[in-house]
Design an enzyme around this catalytic site. Structure first.
Site, PDB file in Angstrom:
ATOM      1  N   LEU A 176       0.844  -1.184   0.000  1.00  0.00           N
ATOM      2  CA  LEU A 176       0.000   0.000   0.000  1.00  0.00           C
ATOM      3  C   LEU A 176       0.881   1.237   0.000  1.00  0.00           C
ATOM      4  O   LEU A 176       1.674   1.448   0.912  1.00  0.00           O
ATOM      5  CB  LEU A 176      -0.916  -0.007   1.228  1.00  0.00           C
ATOM      6  N   ASP A 177       0.759   2.049  -1.030  1.00  0.00           N
ATOM      7  CA  ASP A 177       1.573   3.257  -1.178  1.00  0.00           C
ATOM      8  C   ASP A 177       0.708   4.468  -0.874  1.00  0.00           C
ATOM      9  O   ASP A 177      -0.106   4.891  -1.692  1.00  0.00           O
ATOM     10  CB  ASP A 177       2.135   3.333  -2.603  1.00  0.00           C
ATOM     11  N   THR A 178       0.900   5.051   0.315  1.00  0.00           N
ATOM     12  CA  THR A 178       0.083   6.195   0.718  1.00  0.00           C
ATOM     13  C   THR A 178       0.368   7.426  -0.126  1.00  0.00           C
ATOM     14  O   THR A 178      -0.409   8.377  -0.128  1.00  0.00           O
ATOM     15  CB  THR A 178       0.320   6.526   2.201  1.00  0.00           C
TER      16      THR A 178
END
Length: 297
Positions: A176-178
């Protein structure tokens, strides 16, 4: 060597206070300095007591564990057991590292010191040596702490994903890449970025070759490669900006679905775009796909 009670107390008080201060800095607790001083004093008094013949039982490991717990509870405002365990782990890590650095410096500088009954005594008390040890311990511990937190944070963000297109399915490790806020300008669907290597078998061979050659901006060649594909209308070019590259173009497609598997649930979506990246996303190949937060939230 003659041991003076006042110097024994002062040596250990300073050492304990430095350790507790480093723990406070690393944990971000912002503890009251007076509470840290009181905890450091308790530790120093314990050392003096351990030298007393009638109090020899204080050298038992169980009493040392109780002492460290008392110092943490007295020095920091703790509301949950989780906080106590976290601070205890940092406390022991800093203590062992500080002790190793201090003894290393004392050994190489030929300082006269003694370790007995859990107590720490330096003849003449070289303050400069202790300060240098504290600085080195703080730098090394801070680096190790940030490294471990980064590894733990990344582990929590790691998931597995499944992407399907035209009946074909591929699976990949994803993170998950914020910072991924990329959206498709046509549908406004969030864009998941995937390495070409992990979704190559979903693509027409001619299209995969174009992307691998870095010719994503060649619209004519892309249209020709997709000419006979039954999923032609699912493909599009996505404009993007990144570090070192502005006004870039990325080939993307709308899959049949994407499934993301987390420890708590399985998330499935059809309103998603897979953007194809020709470079490695992870230097250690831990993941080959960057998830958009819009897919999870």
């Amino acid at each position: 060597m003659t041991i003076y009670v006042d110097l024994l107390f002062f040596d250990n008080f300073i050492m304990n206070f430095i350790i507790l201060w480093i723990v406070d800095r690393l944990s971000g607790c912002n503890a009251n300095p007076w509470r840290l001083a009181a905890a450091a004093a308790i530790g120093a008094l314990y050392v003096i007591g351990s030298f007393w013949p009638t109090l020899y039982f204080l050298n038992n490991i169980s009493f040392k564990l109780v002492l460290s717990a008392m110092m943490i509870l007295l020095g920091f405002h703790i509301e949950r057991w989780r906080d106590f365990l976290r601070l205890s782990a940092v406390f022991y890590m800093v203590t062992f590292l500080f002790g190793g650095v201090a003894f290393g410096i004392l050994y190489f500088t030929n300082q006269n010191f003694m370790l007995a009954n859990g107590g720490f005594y330096i003849h003449g008390y070289p303050v400069v040596t202790m300060i240098i040890a504290a600085v080195f311990a703080y730098i090394i511990t801070g680096y190790c702490w940030r490294y471990m937190r980064a590894r733990l944070d990344r582990k929590r963000l790691m998931m597995s994903a499944e992407v399907a297109l035209d009946g074909k399915v591929v699976k990949a490790n994803a993170m998950l890449d914020t910072g991924n806020v990329l959206h498709d300008p046509i549908s406004n669907y969030p864009v998941v970025i995937a390495e070409l290597s992990c979704i190559k078998e979903l693509l027409p061979d001619a299209l995969a070759s174009i992307i691998q050659a870095g010719n994503e901006a060649d619209i004519g060649a892309i249209m020709e490669a997709l000419n006979e594909s039954p999923c032609m209308l699912r493909f599009r070019l996505i404009p993007f900006n990144s570090i070192g590259q502005s006004n870039g173009m990325m080939v993307g497609f709308r899959p049949d679905y994407i499934k993301v598997f987390t420890p708590e649930q399985t998330i499935e979506s059809k309103e998603i775009i897979i953007g194809i990246c020709n470079s490695r996303l992870s230097q250690d190949d831990a993941y080959t796909m960057l998830l958009n937060p819009g897919l999870i939230i």
